[in-house]
Design an enzyme around this catalytic site. Structure first.
Site, PDB file in Angstrom:
ATOM      1  N   ASN A 150      -7.437  -1.652  -1.407  1.00  0.00           N
ATOM      2  CA  ASN A 150      -8.368  -2.374  -2.282  1.00  0.00           C
ATOM      3  C   ASN A 150      -7.773  -3.523  -3.076  1.00  0.00           C
ATOM      4  OD1 ASN A 150      -7.156  -0.177  -3.662  1.00  0.00           O
ATOM      5  ND2 ASN A 150      -8.606  -0.449  -5.321  1.00  0.00           N
ATOM      6  N   GLY A 231      -2.788  12.118  -2.398  1.00  0.00           N
ATOM      7  CA  GLY A 231      -1.788  12.221  -3.472  1.00  0.00           C
ATOM      8  C   GLY A 231      -1.314  13.660  -3.656  1.00  0.00           C
ATOM      9  N   GLU A 248      -0.836   7.189  -8.332  1.00  0.00           N
ATOM     10  CA  GLU A 248      -2.004   6.533  -8.938  1.00  0.00           C
ATOM     11  C   GLU A 248      -3.198   6.891  -8.078  1.00  0.00           C
ATOM     12  OE1 GLU A 248      -1.975   4.933 -11.639  1.00  0.00           O
ATOM     13  OE2 GLU A 248       0.132   4.428 -11.927  1.00  0.00           O
ATOM     14  N   CYS A 282     -10.158   1.838  -8.353  1.00  0.00           N
ATOM     15  CA  CYS A 282      -9.992   3.196  -8.879  1.00  0.00           C
ATOM     16  C   CYS A 282     -10.487   3.266 -10.323  1.00  0.00           C
ATOM     17  CB  CYS A 282      -8.531   3.631  -8.769  1.00  0.00           C
ATOM     18  SG  CYS A 282      -7.389   2.448  -9.479  1.00  0.00           S
ATOM     19  N   GLU A 460       2.835   3.399 -14.188  1.00  0.00           N
ATOM     20  CA  GLU A 460       3.408   2.158 -13.674  1.00  0.00           C
ATOM     21  C   GLU A 460       3.268   1.111 -14.758  1.00  0.00           C
ATOM     22  OE1 GLU A 460       1.303   1.466  -9.886  1.00  0.00           O
ATOM     23  OE2 GLU A 460       3.135   2.124  -8.882  1.00  0.00           O
TER      24      GLU A 460
END
Ligand code: ADP
Length: 488
Positions: A150, A231, A248, A282, A460
């Protein structure tokens, strides 16, 4: 012409299956390539492991390492238009959004260059009679960076820049749908003088190439952005290897409009928060809670905004929503809306796959506003990753917080109110890694980003972003000249 892939500092035809990159606006071919094969994974990781240990990288002073990142940043800026055009072809975002993402990647490279130059170790104990201690940061080694489709280049740079700045090597596995931007990033780093082997870019299937990469014994950290199920799987792989992860993951972020909000600002912010990038973010603000006293007014205004948004070819100036990444994903978004309909939800606008004109050729979906659903319905609970907003009324703060937190995700939240005390009170109670107050989807590279609950692990960005790719080594320096007084 077959697009080559970047393995251990060489451009070559991948040794895996044939794959294609298509323009989501009309399905036309961008490039044909061969995915990386298992031999490419092996070679890339071995080369990466040699490259981060080699004096050419390991002994480089921080400002010399930073130099590569500054050069990449300059290259990106000087080619912004070309890169934005490629980004649009790769994933279908409108050009204006693609430009912003490319510019943000340049900023990320500069930020981590500066963080690299100014990174300091620690002196935990001052000198005492016996010893003093130092703690220094060292690289982890080979980092597996796995990215979604994305926000290509921006999400890749968010991993590659801090990892390289920390003295590591990176093997990057971009999403199947968007190999081209990641490969371009490989080209830019090569041009900026990054020593061979420190970065490889291996397009291919997650379950084959991604899986082989993360399981490789020489990979020392998995940095992943993508869906929560993947994840969770990668966290298991990492647990078996006893290595770290940075994850993430997904979101179903609540945005809240209080009765005292500036409605003009709030409705535009909410629309941007869900409908920009056609909701494929997200952090999309996909659950809207409106104070009951303003409910009808807000819904009418939102509906008017949504109906006025331009859905169209992403290369046409002024388009708000381009296509979704592909037809399969568009169909999954449409299926959620159909489910809402079946469960008695009111589709205030949107909700139909366009079948006329240029929109029929691509994977477009219109901005869709739904209400009348129970909060425990799948449409209210699950990440749809499309331009679909569900709205619910609330009466008081306790009820609101209960509903807003009643979700497995905890990535972000938004609050629209003119009372900062209330905003901070609500922000304190929301289970979310980022809370926007009277704004939404704004980003600063110096601000840590990551999820609560099933939205992820680790952070991050921010100055600590570089330390996420390093480990501390503590040194004790004996100061006592006499032998230890322990045995005769
Ligand atoms: P999405 O972001 O489309 O929801 P994923 O989370 O599956 O989907 O994809 C994000 C990235 O993770 C992609 O690059 C994908 O190829 C990769 N991936 C998927 N499965 C695995 C796996 N088993 N191991 C490593 N990488 C994977």
């Amino acid at each position: 012409m077959t697009q080559k892939i970047f393995v251990a500092g060489e451009w070559r035809v991948g040794r895996g299956d044939a794959m294609v990159s298509r323009f989501p606006a009309d399905g036309s071919l961008n490039a044909e390539l061969n995915a990386a094969g298992l031999e490419d994974v092996e070679e890339a990781v071995e080369a990466a492991d040699a490259a981060w240990r080699a004096p050419a990288w390991r002994d480089r002073l921080p400002h010399e390492r930073a130099e590569v990142l500054y050069r990449v940043s300059d290259l990106i800026r000087s080619r912004l238009e070309e890169l934005a055009a490629l980004q649009t072809r790769d994933n279908g975002k409108p050009l204006a959004e693609a430009r912003a993402l490319v510019a943000s990647a340049a900023g990320t490279a500069r930020y981590f260059a500066a963080a690299c130059e100014t990174l300091e170790g620690e002196l935990p104990t001052q000198r005492n009679a016996d010893f003093m201690t130092l703690s220094q940061y060292e690289p982890l080694g080979v980092i597996a960076a796995i990215t979604p489709w994305n926000s290509p280049i921006a999400s890749e740079m968010q991993k590659v820049a801090p990892a390289l700045a920390g003295g590591n090597a990176v093997v990057l596995k971009p999403a199947e749908a968007t190999p081209l931007m990641a490969l371009k990033l490989g080209e830019l780093f090569e041009e900026a003088g990054l020593p061979k082997g420190l970065l490889s870019v291996l397009p291919g299937r997650g379950s084959v190439i991604g899986e082989a990469l993360v399981r490789h014994p020489k990979v020392r950290k998995i940095s992943f952005t993508g869906g929560t199920n993947t994840g969770r799987h990668l966290a298991h792989v990492a647990a078996d290897k006893l290595i770290g992860t940075s994850l993430e993951l997904g979101g179903k972020s609540p945005t809240i409009i209080c009765e005292d909000a500036d409605l003009e600002q709030a409705v535009k912010g909410v629309a941007y928060g869900i409908f920009s990038s056609a909701g494929q973010a997200c952090i999309a603000g996909s659950r809207l809670f409106i104070h009951r006293s303003r409910y009808d007014e807000v819904m009418d205004r939102l509906e008017a905004i949504a109906r006025g948004l331009r859905v169209g070819h992403p290369e046409t100036p002024g388009v708000h929503l381009g296509p979704l990444i592909n037809q399969g994903h568009r169909d999954s978004v449409a299926a959620y809306v159909d489910q809402a309909r079946e469960q008695g939800g009111r589709i205030r606008c949107g909700g139909e796959i366009p079948t006329q004109g240029e929109l029929a050729a691509g994977s477009f979906y219109p901005p869709t506003l739904i209400d009348g659903l129970a909060h425990d319905s799948a449409v209210c609970q699950e990440e749809i990753f499309g331009p679909v907003l569900v709205a619910l009324p609330f009466d008081d703060e306790d009820e609101l917080i209960g509903l807003a937190n009643d979700n497995v995700y905890g990535l972000a939240a938004g609050i629209w109110t003119s009372d900062y005390r209330r905003a901070l009170r609500l922000a304190g109670k929301l289970e979310a890694g980022t809370v926007w107050i009277n704004t939404y989807k704004k980003f600063s590279i110096s601000t840590p980003f990551g999820g609560y609950k099933e939205s992820g692990l680790g952070r991050e960005k921010g100055r600590q972003g570089i330390q996420a790719y390093m480990q501390q080594k503590s040194l004790y320096l004996g100061l006592d000249a006499a032998p230890m007084n322990w045995c005769d």
